[in-house]
Design an enzyme around this catalytic site. Sequence first.
Site, PDB file in Angstrom:
ATOM      1  N   THR A  78       0.842  -1.206   0.000  1.00  0.00           N
ATOM      2  CA  THR A  78       0.000   0.000   0.000  1.00  0.00           C
ATOM      3  C   THR A  78       0.874   1.253   0.000  1.00  0.00           C
ATOM      4  OG1 THR A  78      -1.669  -1.159   1.294  1.00  0.00           O
ATOM      5  CG2 THR A  78      -1.789   1.244   1.318  1.00  0.00           C
ATOM      6  N   GLY A  79       0.406   2.278  -0.699  1.00  0.00           N
ATOM      7  CA  GLY A  79       1.108   3.567  -0.653  1.00  0.00           C
ATOM      8  C   GLY A  79       1.309   4.130  -2.045  1.00  0.00           C
ATOM      9  N   GLY A 109       6.153  -0.629  -0.151  1.00  0.00           N
ATOM     10  CA  GLY A 109       6.998   0.518   0.174  1.00  0.00           C
ATOM     11  C   GLY A 109       7.361   0.513   1.646  1.00  0.00           C
ATOM     12  N   ALA A 110       7.983   1.595   2.090  1.00  0.00           N
ATOM     13  CA  ALA A 110       8.338   1.743   3.506  1.00  0.00           C
ATOM     14  C   ALA A 110       8.440   3.226   3.819  1.00  0.00           C
ATOM     15  CB  ALA A 110       9.671   1.059   3.797  1.00  0.00           C
ATOM     16  N   LYS A 123       6.900   0.999   8.876  1.00  0.00           N
ATOM     17  CA  LYS A 123       5.808   1.070   7.918  1.00  0.00           C
ATOM     18  C   LYS A 123       4.532   1.484   8.647  1.00  0.00           C
ATOM     19  CE  LYS A 123       5.198  -2.051   4.934  1.00  0.00           C
ATOM     20  NZ  LYS A 123       4.827  -0.912   4.088  1.00  0.00           N
ATOM     21  N   GLY A 124       3.541   1.871   7.857  1.00  0.00           N
ATOM     22  CA  GLY A 124       2.255   2.231   8.445  1.00  0.00           C
ATOM     23  C   GLY A 124       1.870   3.683   8.250  1.00  0.00           C
ATOM     24  N   GLY A 155       0.610   4.870   5.806  1.00  0.00           N
ATOM     25  CA  GLY A 155      -0.702   4.837   5.151  1.00  0.00           C
ATOM     26  C   GLY A 155      -1.738   4.069   5.958  1.00  0.00           C
ATOM     27  N   GLU A 174      -0.497  -5.252   6.054  1.00  0.00           N
ATOM     28  CA  GLU A 174       0.815  -5.390   5.396  1.00  0.00           C
ATOM     29  C   GLU A 174       1.623  -6.508   6.050  1.00  0.00           C
ATOM     30  OE1 GLU A 174       2.189  -1.353   5.706  1.00  0.00           O
ATOM     31  OE2 GLU A 174       1.199  -0.775   3.858  1.00  0.00           O
TER      32      GLU A 174
END
Length: 219
Positions: free
Chosen positions: A28-29, A82-83, A94-95, A97, A103
């Site tokens: 996600t992202g 992504g990261a 991460k997170g 988003g 994830e």
Amino acid sequence: MNQQKLKVLVGRAALEQVVEGSVVGVGTGSTVDCFIDALAGMKERIAGAVSSSMRSSERLRAHGIRVFEAEAVESLPVYIDGADEIDRRGFMIKGGGAALTREKIVADLAERFVCIADASKLVDVLGRFPLPVEVLPMAAAQVARRFVRLGGQARLREGVVTDNGQCILDVHGLQITDPLGFETEVNQWPGVLTVGVFARHKAALCLLGTDEGVQTLRF
Ligand code: 5RP
């Protein structure tokens, strides 16, 4: 090169990591959005995707890529995401988003985590980016106090409800020198659904977008 161009570059480069005929794990992202757009060009050569968010699932479907539920697959050869930060050992935050729980679940299904990121995400020590933590609302204040004891300041991400109906704390001021130990510790706290440190599910590979092109980091 501007950041958006770097995202497009690594999104395209990630196609080489996709195993033809397989179901692809998709994160996600905004960087992953570029990967999804590139993946559309080879949609006839994959079985479909498992995604870590409603946002990515919608984008995949809009391109005509079949989306499987995570329960429907036993394993995935690769998860591409992504990261917010990645260090030189492949540990990540991460997170950003708010999709960190899904994830981690999809990453756990995968044999390899391939991180796609622009060069601004590479750090020596994790923690400059406020650490996202998904918590049950009734535990948010309690978990926030625990972070104060670790030297951090947790702020509730206002107006955000995750795909899982929970809330996000963003923790500022941490220096995470031992990502594995940190993840293990925070995972034990009652009310924590997921901590945004990806140490047990770290990257095997990072495709890093730089002005000189895509740099491959192997961990
Ligand atoms: C979402 C994430 C993303 O991978 C992270 O926030 C990076 O996003 P972007 O590619 O937009 O910079 O963890 O929960």
